[in-house]
Design a protein around this motif. Structure first.
Motif, PDB file in Angstrom:
ATOM      1  N   ASP A  71       0.837  -1.200   0.000  1.00 53.37           N
ATOM      2  CA  ASP A  71       0.000   0.000   0.000  1.00 53.37           C
ATOM      3  C   ASP A  71       0.874   1.252   0.000  1.00 53.37           C
ATOM      4  O   ASP A  71       0.977   1.961   0.984  1.00 53.37           O
ATOM      5  N   ALA A  72       1.500   1.530  -1.145  1.00 55.93           N
ATOM      6  CA  ALA A  72       2.250   2.775  -1.314  1.00 55.93           C
ATOM      7  C   ALA A  72       1.327   3.758  -2.025  1.00 55.93           C
ATOM      8  O   ALA A  72       1.330   3.872  -3.238  1.00 55.93           O
ATOM      9  N   THR A  73       0.491   4.444  -1.258  1.00 57.57           N
ATOM     10  CA  THR A  73      -0.555   5.285  -1.829  1.00 57.57           C
ATOM     11  C   THR A  73       0.044   6.478  -2.560  1.00 57.57           C
ATOM     12  O   THR A  73       1.040   7.059  -2.139  1.00 57.57           O
ATOM     13  N   VAL A  74      -0.575   6.860  -3.673  1.00 54.50           N
ATOM     14  CA  VAL A  74      -0.058   7.921  -4.531  1.00 54.50           C
ATOM     15  C   VAL A  74      -0.335   9.290  -3.927  1.00 54.50           C
ATOM     16  O   VAL A  74      -1.234   9.460  -3.113  1.00 54.50           O
ATOM     17  N   PRO A  75       0.434  10.303  -4.349  1.00 55.18           N
ATOM     18  CA  PRO A  75       0.079  11.681  -3.980  1.00 55.18           C
ATOM     19  C   PRO A  75      -1.247  12.052  -4.637  1.00 55.18           C
ATOM     20  O   PRO A  75      -1.466  11.767  -5.813  1.00 55.18           O
ATOM     21  N   LEU A  76      -2.132  12.671  -3.885  1.00 60.57           N
ATOM     22  CA  LEU A  76      -3.430  13.057  -4.417  1.00 60.57           C
ATOM     23  C   LEU A  76      -3.373  14.457  -5.013  1.00 60.57           C
ATOM     24  O   LEU A  76      -2.582  15.297  -4.591  1.00 60.57           O
ATOM     25  N   GLY A  77      -4.212  14.698  -5.980  1.00 57.10           N
ATOM     26  CA  GLY A  77      -4.457  16.059  -6.413  1.00 57.10           C
ATOM     27  C   GLY A  77      -5.407  16.733  -5.437  1.00 57.10           C
ATOM     28  O   GLY A  77      -5.758  16.185  -4.393  1.00 57.10           O
ATOM     29  N   ASP A  78      -5.837  17.936  -5.779  1.00 56.95           N
ATOM     30  CA  ASP A  78      -6.808  18.620  -4.939  1.00 56.95           C
ATOM     31  C   ASP A  78      -8.186  17.994  -5.121  1.00 56.95           C
ATOM     32  O   ASP A  78      -8.555  17.560  -6.217  1.00 56.95           O
ATOM     33  N   ASP A  79      -8.954  17.942  -4.018  1.00 56.12           N
ATOM     34  CA  ASP A  79     -10.371  17.636  -4.174  1.00 56.12           C
ATOM     35  C   ASP A  79     -10.962  18.664  -5.138  1.00 56.12           C
ATOM     36  O   ASP A  79     -10.541  19.829  -5.170  1.00 56.12           O
ATOM     37  N   VAL A  80     -11.955  18.267  -5.924  1.00 57.19           N
ATOM     38  CA  VAL A  80     -12.434  19.168  -6.975  1.00 57.19           C
ATOM     39  C   VAL A  80     -13.025  20.453  -6.407  1.00 57.19           C
ATOM     40  O   VAL A  80     -13.063  21.472  -7.098  1.00 57.19           O
ATOM     41  N   SER A  81     -13.476  20.439  -5.159  1.00 54.45           N
ATOM     42  CA  SER A  81     -14.008  21.655  -4.545  1.00 54.45           C
ATOM     43  C   SER A  81     -12.900  22.591  -4.071  1.00 54.45           C
ATOM     44  O   SER A  81     -13.191  23.699  -3.626  1.00 54.45           O
ATOM     45  N   ASP A  82     -11.645  22.153  -4.196  1.00 54.92           N
ATOM     46  CA  ASP A  82     -10.520  22.938  -3.676  1.00 54.92           C
ATOM     47  C   ASP A  82      -9.565  23.384  -4.780  1.00 54.92           C
ATOM     48  O   ASP A  82      -8.403  23.696  -4.512  1.00 54.92           O
ATOM     49  N   ILE A  83     -10.018  23.397  -6.022  1.00 55.35           N
ATOM     50  CA  ILE A  83      -9.152  23.807  -7.128  1.00 55.35           C
ATOM     51  C   ILE A  83      -8.893  25.309  -7.037  1.00 55.35           C
ATOM     52  O   ILE A  83      -9.824  26.121  -7.058  1.00 55.35           O
ATOM     53  N   ASP A  84      -7.613  25.676  -6.942  1.00 55.06           N
ATOM     54  CA  ASP A  84      -7.201  27.083  -6.909  1.00 55.06           C
ATOM     55  C   ASP A  84      -6.217  27.423  -8.021  1.00 55.06           C
ATOM     56  O   ASP A  84      -6.044  28.589  -8.357  1.00 55.06           O
ATOM     57  N   ASP A  85      -5.533  26.404  -8.549  1.00 57.29           N
ATOM     58  CA  ASP A  85      -4.427  26.616  -9.472  1.00 57.29           C
ATOM     59  C   ASP A  85      -4.955  26.765 -10.897  1.00 57.29           C
ATOM     60  O   ASP A  85      -5.529  25.837 -11.462  1.00 57.29           O
ATOM     61  N   THR A  86      -4.728  27.918 -11.511  1.00 59.05           N
ATOM     62  CA  THR A  86      -5.221  28.165 -12.866  1.00 59.05           C
ATOM     63  C   THR A  86      -4.486  27.342 -13.913  1.00 59.05           C
ATOM     64  O   THR A  86      -4.926  27.266 -15.064  1.00 59.05           O
ATOM     65  N   ARG A  87      -3.367  26.709 -13.541  1.00 58.96           N
ATOM     66  CA  ARG A  87      -2.643  25.864 -14.499  1.00 58.96           C
ATOM     67  C   ARG A  87      -3.287  24.501 -14.665  1.00 58.96           C
ATOM     68  O   ARG A  87      -2.936  23.756 -15.589  1.00 58.96           O
ATOM     69  N   ILE A  88      -4.199  24.139 -13.788  1.00 56.43           N
ATOM     70  CA  ILE A  88      -4.888  22.861 -13.914  1.00 56.43           C
ATOM     71  C   ILE A  88      -5.838  22.925 -15.107  1.00 56.43           C
ATOM     72  O   ILE A  88      -6.625  23.862 -15.242  1.00 56.43           O
ATOM     73  N   SER A  89      -5.762  21.934 -15.950  1.00 56.27           N
ATOM     74  CA  SER A  89      -6.636  21.886 -17.126  1.00 56.27           C
ATOM     75  C   SER A  89      -7.985  21.294 -16.737  1.00 56.27           C
ATOM     76  O   SER A  89      -8.057  20.209 -16.146  1.00 56.27           O
ATOM     77  N   ILE A  90      -9.046  22.006 -17.054  1.00 54.43           N
ATOM     78  CA  ILE A  90     -10.410  21.531 -16.788  1.00 54.43           C
ATOM     79  C   ILE A  90     -10.964  20.910 -18.072  1.00 54.43           C
ATOM     80  O   ILE A  90     -11.026  21.552 -19.116  1.00 54.43           O
ATOM     81  N   GLU A  91     -11.362  19.654 -17.975  1.00 58.39           N
ATOM     82  CA  GLU A  91     -11.808  18.918 -19.155  1.00 58.39           C
ATOM     83  C   GLU A  91     -13.287  19.126 -19.462  1.00 58.39           C
ATOM     84  O   GLU A  91     -13.719  18.895 -20.594  1.00 58.39           O
ATOM     85  N   GLY A  92     -14.059  19.533 -18.487  1.00 54.74           N
ATOM     86  CA  GLY A  92     -15.486  19.712 -18.727  1.00 54.74           C
ATOM     87  C   GLY A  92     -16.193  20.242 -17.501  1.00 54.74           C
ATOM     88  O   GLY A  92     -15.628  20.316 -16.406  1.00 54.74           O
ATOM     89  N   VAL A  93     -17.450  20.626 -17.690  1.00 56.14           N
ATOM     90  CA  VAL A  93     -18.306  21.159 -16.631  1.00 56.14           C
ATOM     91  C   VAL A  93     -19.533  20.254 -16.563  1.00 56.14           C
ATOM     92  O   VAL A  93     -20.344  20.218 -17.487  1.00 56.14           O
TER      93      VAL A  93
END
Length: 681
Positions: free
Chosen positions: A334-356
């Motif tokens: 169980d070497a768990t991966v680093p998580l991204g942000d929960d979707v309610s916590d997106i602050d970084d404008t460099r993150i690509s949003i695939e859809g709404v």
């Protein structure tokens, strides 16, 4: 850093973890694969299946000593998803078999037992005796070897207690275990007749084994019964274990087979390990970690470790280490991966949003109740039908979409649906028991659930109940008619909430126009009421009634709250948006820094805001589900706005939009068999 790069370079569990040189199965240097210290120190989970320890899962530390035990309701093969939840097969009860999904197994306390508030059991109708399991992380599928049924059974990872098979792969014999490489869409099956089936294009080929290749290791004369199987993709090499005669405790073998993706027919293994020094009798499972192999040796009650499995001579080779373990059945690291942000916590404008993703309540007659729009709000790219009176929507990092619903015919019957990988796929489909599940019933206590947040790091779902004023907290893997783990009673009806995992703070939007703030929420659970209550003010005075907060987002990098105010639900022209700064210490009357408002409750104005029932944030732009005006709106550069009667920068006509969530590009990454994450194509 760029989130897509973050996912591609992140490291994970199980087999090899960092690619070194590629090439054939030659010298030890060419096969060397460096395993990060973080992975080597990650827990090793051991499933047991003896008469006195059936279903016991031991958590072993870096020195392979038992740190904790957990009593599961499963006893066969197991695999982990990328959030650390364990999927395990069970034949404890009579046929058919079952799965159990165990919430964050490695974080459970010592001597804990299964808890339906956290864990779920999944029926496997039609199965005989499920053994080994594998997972397709991006597709959200579980593959289970069905011994006695000559098949591989396929289920959705989000399925619940009423699951039905999504597909069944007919086989020429029984498979005990399998390993799946999602990047190449290739499955390797360990067959009890001593062969290995290789199925190319397994998912793309509709789970058919008609064109499978057969590898027969050895001379084909001795009794052979392949059980454990593992694959290292960078050197295209299989390692398999052979229990031979299950009644004999010294006839087990290990085979190392190179060029596995193209091998066919009788194959002489690169290395065969067998003999009394090996302690191999019934080696029922194995995992790879770099060049090391960990083997569950059931008949001799041990875990055997071979430090350099790919190099060296064949023969009677003793293991590098022997660890006592009574009747081990399956292993996983169980070497768990680093998580991204929960979707309610997106602050970084460099993150690509695939859809709404947008829900409608109700949609137009005969139309789907869920659509995915492009970020330009110019077109529908996908659609899906859940059914029911949908309220709020969110998505976890596996790509599973969670939706709350209330029942207009029976107001006291609220529910939550979990839709397998809807965040990344399933265009034109409908809710299906083979892939999806419901959480509903009297025990849930859900009356009129509205907004919620998924805290992936905690494995929890926090739900506001407007009909029974409270925040109700469920395990994210729960399903069926289960009670919440705990609830926070509120004195004012809530509509939506946002949980900030970094500060462990919960912000709850209330229908009286205020925000209740709970600090240290996962620890205190809201006992004693809110720590602070924020009352938005304009010109030094609380906002004039009617005020009725609905959508809420906490923007951590600006330490600000964005809230939507529907005003009077009966008035389709009096909606507003507010930005409140210094949210981490705001208390009582707090000035609104930015107000998007045309200043006339009797006209919708340029803002198009009437009943803005939900909002979503991408770091710069705010997306709004505007129900009364039947629009999805987008306001760009919100923090640079001077406020007032500001027109949205984009809009899309959608019937009765109820909720909106953004789909970042890091949802549902694939994990290949070298342990490397691949972002969505």
């Amino acid at each position: 850093m760029n989130r897509q790069l973050h996912w591609i370079t992140g490291l994970t569990m199980g087999t090899a973890l960092t690619l070194a040189g590629c090439g054939g199965n030659g010298s030890s240097n060419s096969n060397r694969q460096v395993v990060p210290a973080s992975a080597r120190s990650a827990p090793l989970l051991v499933m047991h299946n003896g008469s006195d320890n059936k279903g016991q899962i031991d958590r072993l530390g870096p020195n392979l000593a038992v740190e904790a035990t957990f009593q599961s309701n499963a006893n066969e093969g197991m695999v982990l998803d990328l959030l650390g939840n364990l999927y395990a097969a069970s034949d404890i009860s009579a046929s058919p078999s079952q799965f159990q999904v165990v919430h964050r197994t490695s974080s459970r306390p010592d001597e804990a037992t299964s808890n339906l508030g956290l864990d779920r059991e999944v029926d496997a109708p039609g199965s005989a005796n499920l053994k080994g399991v594998a997972i397709a992380h991006q597709a959200g599928l579980i593959f289970a070897a069905n011994v006695g049924g000559n098949s591989i059974e396929v289920y959705g990872t989000a399925a619940g207690e009423e699951a039905t098979p999504l597909a069944s792969t007919s086989l020429p014999g029984n498979a005990w275990d399998l390993v799946y490489n999602e990047t190449l869409d290739r499955a390797f099956l360990a067959m009890t007749n001593g062969t290995i089936l290789v199925i190319d294009n397994y998912v793309a080929g509709d789970f058919s084994a008609m064109a499978a290749r057969t590898i027969t290791p050895g001379d084909g004369m001795a009794v052979s019964n392949i059980h454990g199987i593992a694959y290292r993709a960078d050197i295209d090499t299989l390692v398999v274990t052979d229990v031979a005669d299950p009644g004999v405790a010294d006839d087990g073998k290990i085979f190392v087979i190179s060029s596995a993706s193209t091998a066919e027919g009788m194959v002489t293994p690169d290395r065969t390990i067998a003999g009394p020094s090996t302690l191999l009798g019934n080696p029922v499972d194995l995992i790879l970690e770099g060049n090391r192999a960990f083997i569950a040796e059931k008949s001799n009650d041990a875990i055997l470790v071979y430090n350099n499995i790919f190099a060296g001579e064949s023969g009677d080779i003793a293991p590098s280490r022997v660890v006592d373990s009574v009747k081990p059945e399956a292993l996983i690291r169980d070497a768990t991966v680093p998580l991204g942000d929960d979707v309610s916590d997106i602050d970084d404008t460099r993150i690509s949003i695939e859809g709404v993703l947008v829900t409608s309540n109700p949609p137009l007659m005969g139309q789907p109740d869920v659509v995915v729009l492009d970020t330009d709000l110019s077109m529908v790219t996908r659609s899906f039908t859940v059914g029911g009176s949908l309220e709020s929507v969110s998505v976890n990092q596996l790509g599973d979409v969670y939706l709350t619903a209330d029942n207009a015919m029976t107001p006291s019957e609220g529910s939550m649906a979990v839709i397998n990988r809807l965040g990344v796929a399933r265009d034109g489909e409908m809710f299906s028991l083979s892939r999806d599940r419901m959480l509903s019933g009297e025990n849930t206590g859900l009356v009129s659930p509205k907004g919620f947040d998924i805290a992936d790091g905690l494995g929890l779902v926090l739900v506001t109940d407007n009909g029974d004023p409270a925040v109700k907290v469920f395990g994210a893997q729960a399903g069926g008619n289960v009670a919440p783990l705990y609830k926070t009673t509120l004195s004012v009806a809530p509509w939506d909430l946002d949980y900030d995992p970094d500060s462990d703070t919960l912000y709850v939007a209330l229908v009286n126009g205020t925000v209740a703030v709970f600090e240290d929420y996962s620890v205190d659970r809201g006992t004693g009421g809110p720590d602070r209550t924020i009352t938005p003010t304009i010109g030094g005075m609380p906002i004039t009634a009617p005020t009725n907060l609905h959508g809420i987002v906490y923007v951590a990098d600006r330490n600000a709250l964005i809230v939507s105010d529907v005003g009077s639900g009966a008035n389709g022209t009096d909606g507003k948006l507010y930005v409140i700064e210094r949210a981490d210490r705001a208390d009582g009357n707090t000035p609104v820094a930015i107000s998007i408002d045309d200043g006339n409750n009797d006209a919708v104005g340029n803002t198009q805001l009437g009943n803005p029932v939900d909002i979503a944030w991408d770091g710069s732009s705010l997306y709004v589900a505007e129900k009364s005006q039947k629009q999805v709106l987008r306001f760009d550069n919100l923090f640079d706005s001077e406020g007032g009667d500001v027109a949205p920068d984009a809009s899309f006509a959608q019937n009765n939009p109820e909720s909106v969530v953004l789909l970042p590009d890091y949802l549902a990454p694939a994990r290949d068999e070298n342990g490397l994450l691949q972002s969505n194509p």
